[in-house]
Write a protein that holds these residues in place. Sequence first.
Motif, PDB file in Angstrom:
ATOM      1  N   UNK A 253      -0.441   4.698  23.378  1.00  0.00           N
ATOM      2  CA  UNK A 253      -0.993   3.525  22.896  1.00  0.00           C
ATOM      3  C   UNK A 253       0.066   3.137  22.033  1.00  0.00           C
ATOM      4  N   UNK A 254       0.334   2.054  21.870  1.00  0.00           N
ATOM      5  CA  UNK A 254       1.216   1.385  20.816  1.00  0.00           C
ATOM      6  C   UNK A 254       0.409   1.522  19.424  1.00  0.00           C
ATOM      7  N   UNK A 255       1.220   1.607  18.355  1.00  0.00           N
ATOM      8  CA  UNK A 255       0.384   2.000  17.340  1.00  0.00           C
ATOM      9  C   UNK A 255       0.612   0.813  16.001  1.00  0.00           C
ATOM     10  N   UNK A 256      -0.311   0.618  15.090  1.00  0.00           N
ATOM     11  CA  UNK A 256      -0.136  -0.281  14.251  1.00  0.00           C
ATOM     12  C   UNK A 256      -0.758   0.423  13.019  1.00  0.00           C
ATOM     13  N   UNK A 257      -0.102   0.071  11.888  1.00  0.00           N
ATOM     14  CA  UNK A 257      -0.444   0.513  10.433  1.00  0.00           C
ATOM     15  C   UNK A 257      -0.512  -0.694   9.867  1.00  0.00           C
ATOM     16  N   UNK A 258      -1.611  -0.991   9.176  1.00  0.00           N
ATOM     17  CA  UNK A 258      -2.035  -2.028   8.175  1.00  0.00           C
ATOM     18  C   UNK A 258      -2.082  -1.643   6.704  1.00  0.00           C
ATOM     19  N   UNK A 259      -0.815  -2.066   5.903  1.00  0.00           N
ATOM     20  CA  UNK A 259      -0.869  -1.586   4.517  1.00  0.00           C
ATOM     21  C   UNK A 259      -1.630  -2.446   3.670  1.00  0.00           C
ATOM     22  N   UNK A 260      -2.645  -2.188   2.713  1.00  0.00           N
ATOM     23  CA  UNK A 260      -3.330  -3.132   2.074  1.00  0.00           C
ATOM     24  C   UNK A 260      -2.895  -2.605   0.496  1.00  0.00           C
ATOM     25  N   UNK A 261      -2.287  -3.442  -0.319  1.00  0.00           N
ATOM     26  CA  UNK A 261      -1.918  -3.249  -1.401  1.00  0.00           C
ATOM     27  C   UNK A 261      -2.992  -3.653  -2.435  1.00  0.00           C
ATOM     28  N   UNK A 262      -3.687  -2.534  -3.270  1.00  0.00           N
ATOM     29  CA  UNK A 262      -4.761  -2.763  -3.870  1.00  0.00           C
ATOM     30  C   UNK A 262      -4.621  -2.500  -5.499  1.00  0.00           C
ATOM     31  N   UNK A 299      -5.563   2.060   8.728  1.00  0.00           N
ATOM     32  CA  UNK A 299      -5.647   1.194   7.497  1.00  0.00           C
ATOM     33  C   UNK A 299      -5.297   2.207   6.552  1.00  0.00           C
ATOM     34  N   UNK A 300      -4.091   1.729   5.757  1.00  0.00           N
ATOM     35  CA  UNK A 300      -3.605   2.294   4.490  1.00  0.00           C
ATOM     36  C   UNK A 300      -3.597   1.733   3.260  1.00  0.00           C
ATOM     37  N   UNK A 301      -4.027   2.154   2.125  1.00  0.00           N
ATOM     38  CA  UNK A 301      -3.769   1.465   0.896  1.00  0.00           C
ATOM     39  C   UNK A 301      -2.784   2.236   0.021  1.00  0.00           C
ATOM     40  N   UNK A 302      -2.354   1.670  -1.102  1.00  0.00           N
ATOM     41  CA  UNK A 302      -1.408   2.020  -1.808  1.00  0.00           C
ATOM     42  C   UNK A 302      -1.698   3.345  -2.487  1.00  0.00           C
ATOM     43  N   UNK A 303      -2.894   3.528  -2.428  1.00  0.00           N
ATOM     44  CA  UNK A 303      -3.182   4.919  -2.900  1.00  0.00           C
ATOM     45  C   UNK A 303      -3.015   6.054  -2.023  1.00  0.00           C
ATOM     46  N   UNK A 304      -2.444   5.910  -0.598  1.00  0.00           N
ATOM     47  CA  UNK A 304      -2.251   6.701   0.416  1.00  0.00           C
ATOM     48  C   UNK A 304      -3.698   7.132   1.049  1.00  0.00           C
ATOM     49  N   UNK A 305      -4.953   6.711   0.873  1.00  0.00           N
ATOM     50  CA  UNK A 305      -5.996   6.935   1.453  1.00  0.00           C
ATOM     51  C   UNK A 305      -6.386   6.100   2.888  1.00  0.00           C
ATOM     52  N   UNK A 345       4.307   4.491  -4.275  1.00  0.00           N
ATOM     53  CA  UNK A 345       4.917   5.733  -3.670  1.00  0.00           C
ATOM     54  C   UNK A 345       3.957   6.513  -2.954  1.00  0.00           C
ATOM     55  N   UNK A 346       2.658   6.802  -3.127  1.00  0.00           N
ATOM     56  CA  UNK A 346       1.784   7.522  -2.278  1.00  0.00           C
ATOM     57  C   UNK A 346       1.603   6.917  -1.115  1.00  0.00           C
ATOM     58  N   UNK A 347       1.754   5.568  -0.799  1.00  0.00           N
ATOM     59  CA  UNK A 347       1.419   5.127   0.448  1.00  0.00           C
ATOM     60  C   UNK A 347       3.066   5.366   1.492  1.00  0.00           C
TER      61      UNK A 347
END
Length: 455
Positions: A253-262, A299-305, A345-347
């Motif tokens: 599958x093609x992959x997509x990561x959505x990074x949300x700066x919180x 789904x990824x946030x700036x905290x790396x979670x 940095x954690x992301x």
Amino acid sequence: MAGGGTGPAEADDRGDSGGIRTALAGLTTRGRSFLAAGIAAGVCAYVLGQSDLLRVGLLLAVLPPVCATVLYRTRHRVAGSRRLSPGRVPAGSEARVHLRVENISRLPTGLLMLQDRVPYVLGPRPRFVLDRVEAGGRREVSYRVRSDLRGRYPLGPLQLRLTDPFGMCELTRSFSSYDTLTVIPRVEPLPPVRFGGEAKGYGEGRQRSPAVAGEDDVIPRGYRHGDDLRRVHWRSTARHGELMVRREEQPQRSRCTVLLDTRGVAFAGAGPGSAFEWAVSGAASVLVHMLERGFSVRLLTDTGSAVPGEGADGFTGAGQETADTAGLLMDTLAVIDHSDGTDLSRAYDVLRGGGDGLLVAFFGDLDEEQAAVAARMRRRSGGALAFVLGSDVWLREPTDVPGPLDGGDERLQLLREAGWTVVSVPRAASVEEMWRRADRERSGVVAASGGEGTW
């Protein structure tokens, strides 16, 4: 009395002495007047020696406590339930709450007043007056709730005020259970475009690649009941001493990561029209769009979670599984809030660990240091798209015609030089508009470089 969201539930029980005191405390003005008049009549009858007046006084004094006691004893015979339609609603949309009250006793009830507790952001507290409910009868009422703010909001407990037929006493009882309304971000439909990081040659973002490249590259597995015997790999069978078969072709599958700066320091303002809420709505729209196209999403946030329950390659799904996955992601975004972090940095550490799919990021304010960190995120992704909600652009007055992109900003230029397609988001812009704008921006870069489109 019983109540709840999915079925009846027992209300809290109390001792007899405490219950009697509670019942007497619920006497209405009429009940207290009757009680006072009865006591006064009894005193006068004793002083004047009038037995007939004493009987009248006893009747007046006894009626309110008897009504209160009977009303208190019959409180367990009323059941109630609540149903949300739907239980998950986008911000700014309405949901309907259905309440049902059922008289499960053998005697009819008196006048009932129904009240449900709702948070103030959902609107005023609903109240309903129900006429006499016959034995075994039921009444259904409904009301609407609406919120412009994401979140999870408790509804309940349901409160019911019971009165006796003579109006001598009123008792308020609360049902024991409550329901939760989830207000998710707004999701805008996005037009299909071709993205970098997409698998080639098979359907909507999928390809099937053989698990082996040649006879010497076979990675066999143990035989399972039902496997085709034509797939038996005899060389591995002789080596392991048990029946081994070639692995099936594995879907990719093609992959997509959505990074949300919180980061709280990266966004200015608050409320439904703030930059952060736009970023959350944009992330939700992209996630749903990619799931519908067959991507594995993360789904990824700036905290790396990440989202609890997410697999190593993100979430995948088909049919009903796609809807369930989208619901889980929306539930996560419904309660996401600002973080205390100050950097990305954690992301970056998470993205550096692997993944060559598409990267879609929603950034707030970026200083030179954080812009450099974001630029390095591009190295491991097949394509990268950044929506930047900088305060200098977001807080400007919106115009009818969008202005040009802030190409002179050194921080955004740093992202472009690293391979990002960068869109500076102005206030009052729609996610779909910015999505199309990103496609035009990418197409212009590709045309200028003489390359082929990858989106």
